[in-house]
Design a protein around this motif. Structure first.
Motif, mmCIF file in Angstrom:
data_model
loop_
_atom_site.group_PDB
_atom_site.id
_atom_site.type_symbol
_atom_site.label_atom_id
_atom_site.label_comp_id
_atom_site.label_asym_id
_atom_site.label_seq_id
_atom_site.Cartn_x
_atom_site.Cartn_y
_atom_site.Cartn_z
ATOM 1 N N LYS A 27 0.828 -1.214 0.000
ATOM 2 C CA LYS A 27 0.000 0.000 0.000
ATOM 3 C C LYS A 27 0.857 1.256 0.000
ATOM 4 C CE LYS A 27 -3.689 2.401 2.454
ATOM 5 N NZ LYS A 27 -4.600 2.420 3.619
ATOM 6 N N LEU A 28 1.915 1.259 0.813
ATOM 7 C CA LEU A 28 2.816 2.417 0.849
ATOM 8 C C LEU A 28 3.468 2.635 -0.507
ATOM 9 C CD1 LEU A 28 4.598 1.970 4.303
ATOM 10 C CD2 LEU A 28 2.869 3.660 3.694
ATOM 11 N N LYS A 29 3.904 1.556 -1.131
ATOM 12 C CA LYS A 29 4.540 1.670 -2.445
ATOM 13 C C LYS A 29 3.552 2.222 -3.466
ATOM 14 C CE LYS A 29 6.954 -1.065 -5.957
ATOM 15 N NZ LYS A 29 7.403 -2.421 -6.363
ATOM 16 N N THR A 30 2.307 1.729 -3.427
ATOM 17 C CA THR A 30 1.279 2.198 -4.356
ATOM 18 C C THR A 30 0.955 3.665 -4.119
ATOM 19 O OG1 THR A 30 0.323 -0.026 -4.409
ATOM 20 C CG2 THR A 30 -1.056 1.784 -5.207
ATOM 21 N N ASN A 31 0.849 4.063 -2.859
ATOM 22 C CA ASN A 31 0.475 5.438 -2.527
ATOM 23 C C ASN A 31 1.575 6.448 -2.835
ATOM 24 O OD1 ASN A 31 -2.014 4.627 -1.647
ATOM 25 N ND2 ASN A 31 -1.533 4.737 0.536
ATOM 26 N N LEU A 32 2.835 6.015 -2.752
ATOM 27 C CA LEU A 32 3.946 6.960 -2.890
ATOM 28 C C LEU A 32 4.573 6.979 -4.285
ATOM 29 C CD1 LEU A 32 5.764 6.384 0.527
ATOM 30 C CD2 LEU A 32 4.335 8.324 -0.123
ATOM 31 N N VAL A 33 4.222 6.030 -5.143
ATOM 32 C CA VAL A 33 4.857 5.970 -6.463
ATOM 33 C C VAL A 33 4.438 7.173 -7.301
ATOM 34 C CG1 VAL A 33 3.013 4.584 -7.543
ATOM 35 C CG2 VAL A 33 5.358 4.444 -8.411
#
Length: 391
Positions: A27-33
């Motif tokens: 989720k963090l990777k998806t939100n910050l990309v």
């Protein structure tokens, strides 16, 4: 023997329990990309026209600790970007700031400002965790939210016009005369910056870009060439370039700023608030700020987020709680009271912000500036061309 084999097979065939950390990291990777590197960097600059004037005014008029404010707002930016995955702005609480700037330090100083922020944050946190904020979100009609968004847009537009046309005294929060035509903070320079942003960004509607692509296929090479040029121009990070221009001009206007820079963060300390500070902070700051925070910082932000990012699902409850937590923590240490805002979200989206990485990048920049330069940034901000800021 066969039974042992079957037992071993059944044990090995059992599905492994999912690792909760894997889901969080995904989720963090998806939100910050980043959706587009230059566009996201440009979008990070989209709300500085609101942030810088209010922070500068409070720093000059009330001795707000700029270094501490940068550190905490940087953390807020990074966390909200990671949690929500949209360019969620972190703005000053405008009503509290307005009361502070229009009052003397004895009437409404730093203790009263921080008390107002803590009280507002505490109420918003309770409204969120109790579910009342979600109830308010559900019953408020869309027409009211659209009215809030329109008023915010008009307020930002009028502020921009005021910054461009008139010289500003941020300490007294008023205009002090017509801006000269020429000079490093002149009207001509401001108008050139406005023209540059309009030419690069246009109206910013993605739907029209898609229509142009379809029309390009029908009308042949000439149209194709024009659309290609438009695409290249639209990728220019206009807000970032204008901001960097303002920083360069600040050093040109006062070269001695270099000697005033002291490296290292401000000393973070607890703000002492007596009974009178709590009373004045609540009556003069929290009461007028609360309706604005509920409607604009939570309800309007959530409605606009659903319009711009329908795939991102988060509740008014969580937004209300994050605004509450930001102020219940940071204000004890002298960080400016903050909230979210529909106008800031629209501004960052307009300039290219499409993910949480946009505001997380801004947060990292604030954090680095707060830790490396601290309060010595005041001199640079004071000489930043206000006309350019308005553009």
């Amino acid at each position: 023997m066969e039974s042992q084999t079957q037992t071993q097979t059944s044990q090995t065939s059992q599905p492994e329990s999912p690792n909760p950390f894997t889901g969080i990291f995904h989720k963090l990777k998806t939100n910050l990309v980043f959706r587009s590197k230059l566009a996201e960097v440009n979008g990070a600059m989209g709300d500085l026209g609101t942030y810088i004037p209010i922070v500068l005014a409070l720093t000059l008029a009330k001795d707000l600790d700029l270094g501490t404010t940068l550190i905490f707002t940087g953390i807020y930016n990074a966390v909200t970007g990671a949690v929500y995955g949209v360019p969620m702005p972190v703005q000053p609480m405008k009503s509290i700031a307005a009361v502070a700037i229009s009052s003397t330090a004895e009437e409404f100083g730093i203790p009263e400002i921080m008390a107002a922020g803590i009280c507002t944050g505490g109420i918003l946190f309770v409204l969120g965790i109790s579910g009342l904020m979600q109830f308010v979100f559900n019953i408020i009609p869309l027409s009211v939210v659209r009215g809030i968004q329109l008023s915010q847009g008009l307020a930002f537009a009028m502020s921009a016009v005021k910054y461009i046309k008139k010289e500003q005294n941020f300490v007294k929060s008023k205009s002090v005369g017509d801006r000269p035509w020429l000079g490093l903070d002149g009207l001509v320079l401001a108008l050139v910056c406005v023209l540059f942003i309009v030419l690069v960004n246009g109206d910013g509607e993605q739907e029209e870009e898609e229509e142009e692509e379809e029309e390009e296929e029908r009308n042949g090479s000439r149209r194709r060439r024009w659309v290609s040029i438009r695409k290249v121009v639209s990728n220019v990070p206009s807000a970032l370039l204008i901001f960097l221009l303002g920083v360069v001009l600040a050093f040109i206007r006062k070269p001695s700023i270099v000697h005033d820079i002291n490296f290292g963060p401000s000393k973070i300390k607890l703000v002492r608030m007596d009974k009178e500070a709590w009373k004045n902070g609540f009556l003069k700051g929290t009461i007028p700020q609360l309706p604005l925070s509920v409607l604009n910082s939570v309800v309007a932000v959530c409605k606009l987020s659903y319009d711009l990012f329908p795939e991102k699902k988060f509740s008014a409850t969580s937004v209300s709680m994050t605004v509450g937590l930001m102020n219940m923590v940071g204000c004890w240490f002298g960080a400016m009271p903050t909230c979210h805002g529909a106008g800031g979200l629209a501004g960052q989206y307009k300039f290219g912000g499409r993910s949480g990485g946009c505001v997380a990048l801004l947060g990292v920049a604030k954090l680095v500036l707060g830790l490396v330069l601290g309060g010595s940034l005041v001199g640079i901000m004071e000489k930043f061309p206000v006309g350019v800021l308005g553009a």
